[in-house]
Every structure is written in C-alpha cells, then in structure tokens.
Design an enzyme around this catalytic site. Structure first.
Site, PDB file in Angstrom:
ATOM      1  N   GLY A  29       0.810  -1.204   0.000  1.00  0.00           N
ATOM      2  CA  GLY A  29       0.000   0.000   0.000  1.00  0.00           C
ATOM      3  C   GLY A  29       0.847   1.259   0.000  1.00  0.00           C
ATOM      4  O   GLY A  29       1.965   1.277  -0.519  1.00  0.00           O
ATOM      5  N   SER A  30       0.332   2.282   0.668  1.00  0.00           N
ATOM      6  CA  SER A  30       0.892   3.623   0.498  1.00  0.00           C
ATOM      7  C   SER A  30       2.332   3.771   0.952  1.00  0.00           C
ATOM      8  O   SER A  30       2.978   4.752   0.597  1.00  0.00           O
ATOM      9  CB  SER A  30       0.036   4.626   1.257  1.00  0.00           C
TER      10      SER A  30
END
Lengths: 565, 125
Positions: free
Chosen positions: A274-275
C-alpha cells in the site's frame, strides 16, 4: 710401546697369533668408536641443533575444552538465545529388570507422563535396550535413582534449549530431535553451528525485540487482528535489531506447533504494502528529475483505466504539490508521478532497491516478491501506490533504510557485523534529504501524526492496503495496516516497521483500521522506549539546525508558497 | 681398581633411585593434570548451565514483571536526559595561583544554607 717392541721379539706362530689378535682388536675398536660417534652425533643433534622432529619443550595436552553438541547462538550483547545442555535420558535393559509390572508402576509415580501399561510392555520385551524417557530434568533423574529399580540406566544427551522462548522464535528457529536445524538461523547456519565452538552472534537486541513484540501484541489485541510483523533495522549497517512475527511459537516444545505460528510474516510473507510504497515512488520521481519538490499534479479527477478507478482516500480534488501528494497520500498524484517516470524507469528503480528479488537475510524463510509479468502500464500505475507488487516487510524496511540513509542500499543481515558492507548507491544524497523532509512532514502534519515521539524527530509513511481476495479482486474489510518510520529524521539511525494483519476498527479509532490509527501509535511507543536503549540522544525538534534541515516549503498552485515546518 | 668399582656402583645406584623418584613424580603430576582437566571440564559445564539459567532469568518479560512488582521505576522520559551543554555556565575561576588565595564566590548570590526548622506552636496545631 716402542721400547717394549724392541725388547720382545716373537717369531713364528706366536707372532701370527698376536697379529690376528691386534687386527681383531682394531676392528672391534673401530666398531665401538663408530657406535660412540653415532651416539655422540645424535646427542649433539638433539641437544645443540634442537632435534628435528622432537619438540623443544615437553608437550602437555591442550587445556580441556568443553565440547557441546552444537555452538550457542547469542544476541548482540552476548545473551544466550540458543544453547545445548547435557540432559540424562532414561533407558532400560529389560533383561535386568526383575518385575516389569512393578517397575513400570513405580516409574509412573515419579514420571507422570509415562503410561504404566505401555512401559510394562516395553520392560517385558526381550530386547536389550528400550528408551523410556528422553531428556529428564535433574530432579526427575534424582527421583528415578532413588527408586532403586535394577536395569534402569541413564545416558547423557545434548538437548537444544532456547532460554528466551517465544521471543526470538522465528529468527533463531529450532532443531529436530537429532539436533539438525530445521528453521531460522539454526537451519541456515547448521554447518557452522555443528562444527563450531564459538557462539554465533546475531544482530538482534533482545531488549528492543521484547519492546517491539510487546507493542505489536498490544496492537493485535486492541484491533482483534490475526497477526502482525515488526522490524527494526540499523540504516547504516543493514543489521536487523529486532524482528518479530506474530503469532509465534515456543521452540522448546517441538511437535506441538501450529503451522500458522511457524510462518514468518516478517520475511516469508509477501504483501502488497500500500501507500508506504509512495516513499519509493516519490524518491524515484525526484531522483529521475521528472518531479521536484516544487512541482505538482492535478488530482481533481479520479483516474479511470480499463475497469479500474483510482481514487484518493483523503481526496482534496485540486492541484497538489509533490509534498502534498506525499502528505495526503494521494493515489492520483502518485500515479501521475509514476507515469512521468515510465514503466521501464520504475522497473529499473525497483530492481535497484532489491524489490524484485529475495532479500539477503540469512534465513531459509525468504519470501520471493510477486512481480507482475509482463509489467504493463497498469502495473506501473498500481505499483505507484503499492499494489500489484507484493514484497515482504523486510524488503520494505531495507528499501526505506536505503532511501533515508543518504541513498546507499546495503543487504539486510541478521549477523552482528563490525564492518558494514560498502553498499551501492540507489538515489542521490539530495533526493535522500528531500525524502527525509517529506517523511517528517507526514508525521508533523499528515496521515502519520500519531507516530510522533517527543524528542526523537520521527518521520514515516502510513500504509493501508486491502488484501487481495479471490477472483483477482480486493477484500475491502481485510486490511494490511502498516507504518514505516525512521528516526531521528535529521540524521536517521534506525528504521521501524509495524505491520498489522487484518485489524478491525474500534470505537476509539472511530471504526478506522488504517495504518495511521493502528500501526503509527505502536511505532511511537517503540521509538520512545527503545531509543534510550539504542543510544539515540533526544533532541529538541525546534532547534534552528533541525528546523532548517527538515523545513519544507509547500508550494500552492499559482506560485504562492505556504511555509510548513 | 676396587675403589673405582665401588664408586661406579654407587653412582649407578644413585642414578637408579633418582630415576625411580623422577618417574614416580611425573606419574603423580600426570594424574594431577588429568584431575585438573576433569575439574575444568566439570566447571565449564557448570558455567554453561549457569549461563543458560542466567539467560533464562534475564528474559525481558520476566525482568519487566519483576520491576513492576518490586521497583518504582518507569520508562525513561526524554525530559530526564540532558547533555553537558544544558548545564549552567561554570563559575568564573579567579587566578588563584597569583596570591595563593582560594577562589571566592564574591558577587554571587549566597548559597542556600540549611536552617534548623523550628515548629511554632501554631504550626504544630
């Protein structure tokens, strides 16, 4: 002599006999002289010339040295993580046992775990050797001895002991009954441990390991998660200071382990992170020069490609500068940054960071990243915000260490090393500095505010990824929430990663289970508790030098600038 | 002739006795050495076991539980860590060498002096 020879004259037979006698005498004399000469020469050789093949001083047996079955494993401070102890094992010679029934019954009174009926059968058999119980405690041995049953004997065996129990279970691993390593360091260094006498020193710090495990346990309990991983890495040497994977197991009780607990989430598990991958995405764009700290992208509209829509979680629906894209974790902006670098540039950058191959960690449990093949533009877009390329948490930590330490990537290691590897440059010094400022911005004023720790200038990035579900889709409810941080941000020493698997939101977090809510507070507590142990001095983040070092100007559209610290 | 024989005989006897004693001594010392080696091994094994126990007793979670139960300690706060620079300036050191007089604290506020506490009747009440 001469006078005598003149006075005594012998003729004939007598002279003959004297001649013979003299000759024999000379011969014997010569032989004796030769023998003495040989002895003399040998004496000279031994004493004066030092005697080839003879030791100069009397030799003594080298001092007795205890040989244990297997070398110890210690942490970086020398505390034992694994050792071998001599334990008595009980066996019987059934021929010598007088009354099998009675012996078995009496044995079961001191060794409750043995079955009297089974033991009686063993003792009544006509073999000469049966094991009754392996690895007794000294107390048990004493009790068995005091029973005084004939035909019972002890044999010493080496048993592997893990004094720290579950704390370092995944890193150290364990051995089977025959003392062969079957997981962790026990397996990867099996040959060294078996032959060696010197302990194997790992880079782990037990105290930090304990702190990470405790905080991770707390987050898992709070958010009813199914597991988690935590790693602390020295950014300058690549040494793993702590490595925790939960749930874990006790290596002292082999054979009773749930396979799920054996799984090392920190090194073997590969996840779409993810981020947190935006750290790499932003560093890549800054280093390639396609984006600068002052440029920005329009993040007004979601990106639609094929059947996907890429949206922002914290949508601002306006033009965002690069620092803002990072701070608000904008997917749209990150995708546009990645597209400017291009597919080939992204793949090359990820390869340089080691994201496409297994990590260098000295464990048999190493996860192979799931790399898209072929690498299409859609992959470039999703990898920009951390989907489509699954790596192990250790990959992420190693990559972040390279980003913040000035741009040098070093292989991650579990061994304490005095000479760090020279490493290999992946980004420029300047990009590394920019990334440090961006990561600090996230904690000061972005999604990672809960990771802030007074005095230690933490910087980091949140990550919340939906786990891939069946049929190629994503499960919205099962998340991987993580936070990767470095501290102190003006001169990074350590990278900390906390990853929680499938956390559920609670009332206190307003139902959120994102990285900022789940993992960031744990990182903050880990930093606060372990920094004094790791020798990181607290600083005042408001001192002019640090402020200047980490200051960021957030440009806004139209040329006006907004200063943010 | 006879005297020489006696002499040689004596020498040989002495050497024989000496050799016997030396051999005996060497044997004794060898036994002693083997004993010491056995003792060293036993001690090393004892140390080995004690090390394992020490490590077991040093488990961080155990220490933490003990500290919580018996001691009044809390994790170190950043405010409790200081540096040398944070100390106040050092007192000015007058040139004591010139007249041999000990440095005085002239010009500085007087140091606080302990005073016996006298409880008045009101205070006691």
């Amino acid at each position: 002599m001469k006078t005598r020879s003149e006075t005594v004259r012998l003729e004939g037979h007598a002279k003959q006999a004297i001649e013979t006698g003299r000759n024999r005498l000379i011969l014997a004399g010569c032989l004796v002289a030769l023998a003495f000469a040989a002895i003399g020469a040998r004496v000279i050789e031994l004493s004066a010339l030092g005697g080839a093949g003879e030791p100069g001083v009397a030799s003594v047996d080298p001092d007795a040295q205890l040989t244990v079955g297997r070398a110890d494993i210690v942490d970086r401070d020398g505390l034992l993580l694994a050792t071998s102890l001599r334990t008595p094992s009980l066996y019987a010679d059934p021929k010598e046992v007088l009354d099998a029934e009675d012996a078995a019954f009496r044995l079961s009174t001191v060794l409750p775990e043995i079955n009297p009926a089974e033991t009686a059968a063993k003792l009544a058999s006509d073999r000469r050797f049966v094991w009754l119980k392996r690895n007794l405690t000294p107390r048990e041995q004493q009790e068995v001895n005091s029973l005084g049953i004939p035909g019972l004997h002890f044999q010493d065996e080496w048993k592997r002991i893990y004094p720290q129990g579950t704390l370092t279970a995944h890193a150290v691993g364990f051995t089977d009954v025959d003392d062969r390593g079957i997981s962790g360091v026990e397996r990867s260094f099996d040959d060294v441990l078996r032959g060696g006498r010197d302990p194997l020193r790992l880079s782990l710090d037990l105290r930090v390991q304990h702190i990470v495990r405790e905080e991770l346990l707390r987050q898992i309990a709070t958010f009813s998660a199914i597991g988690g991983a935590g790693v602390v890495l020295d950014v300058d040497t690549g040494e793993t200071i702590a490595m925790v994977s939960l749930p874990d197991f006790d290596p002292n009780v082999p054979g009773q382990m749930d396979p799920d607990t054996l799984f090392n989430r920190a090194t073997l598990g590969v996840y779409e992170m993810g981020s947190t991958f935006k750290i790499f995405n932003t560093a890549m764009a800054l280093d390639a020069g396609t984006a600068t700290m002052r440029s920005g992208y329009d993040a007004t509209h979601p990106i639609r490609i094929a059947r996907f829509t890429i949206n922002d979680d914290h949508a601002k629906a306006r033009w965002l500068s690069v620092p803002e894209i990072f701070k608000y974790s904008s997917n749209i902006g990150s995708v546009k940054m990645a597209l400017d670098v291009g597919t080939d540039g992204q793949r090359a950058f990820m390869a340089k960071l080691g994201m496409l191959r297994e990590t260098a960690i000295e464990l048999p449990e190493r996860g192979r990243p799931m790399v898209p093949s072929p690498w299409r533009p859609i992959n470039t877009m999703t990898i920009a915000f951390g989907h489509g390329l699954a790596v192990s948490p250790l990959h992420l930590v190693g990559g972040v260490a390279a980003i913040v330490n000035g741009g040098i990537r070093r292989p991650v290691t579990l061994l304490a090393s005095d000479i760090p590897s020279p490493g290999q440059r992946v980004i420029s010094e300047q990009t590394s500095h920019d990334m440090r400022r961006l990561m600090r911005l996230v904690v000061e004023d972005g999604t990672g505010r809960k990771a802030d720790t007074p005095g230690y200038v933490v910087g980091g990035k949140t990550g919340t990824a939906e786990k891939a579900g069946g049929r190629g889709g994503y499960k919205q409810k099962s998340l991987i929430s993580s936070f990767v941080a470095a501290f102190p941000m003006h001169d990074p020493r350590y990278v900390v990663l906390i990853m929680v698997d499938e956390p559920k939101g609670t009332k206190e977090t307003f139902g959120y289970a994102t990285g900022g809510w789940v993992a960031a507070p744990a990182v903050s507590r880990i930093v606060a508790r372990s920094a004094p142990l790791l020798g990181v001095a607290p600083v005042d983040p408001e001192t002019p030098e640090i402020r200047r070092d980490l200051m960021i100007e957030v440009p806004v559209e139209g040329g006006k600038r907004l200063a943010s610290f | 002739m006879r005297r020489a024989t006696i002499l040689w005989f004596l020498i040989a006897t002495c050497l024989g006795v000496a050799l016997f004693l030396v051999k005996h001594e060497v044997q004794r010392r060898e036994e002693q050495l083997a004993g010491l080696h056995r003792q060293i091994l036993a001690s090393q094994e004892a140390i080995h076991v004690l090390e394992a126990e020490w490590s077991y007793l040093n488990r961080p979670d155990r220490i933490e539980a003990l500290v919580r139960r018996h001691l009044n300690l809390v994790p170190m706060d950043t405010r409790r860590i200081g540096s040398v620079e944070m100390l106040p300036m050092r007192l000015p050191m007058p040139d004591a060498a010139e007249d041999g007089v000990a440095p005085t604290l002239a010009g500085l506020p007087p140091l606080p002096v302990g005073r016996p506490l006298v409880l008045t009747r009101e205070a006691r009440r």
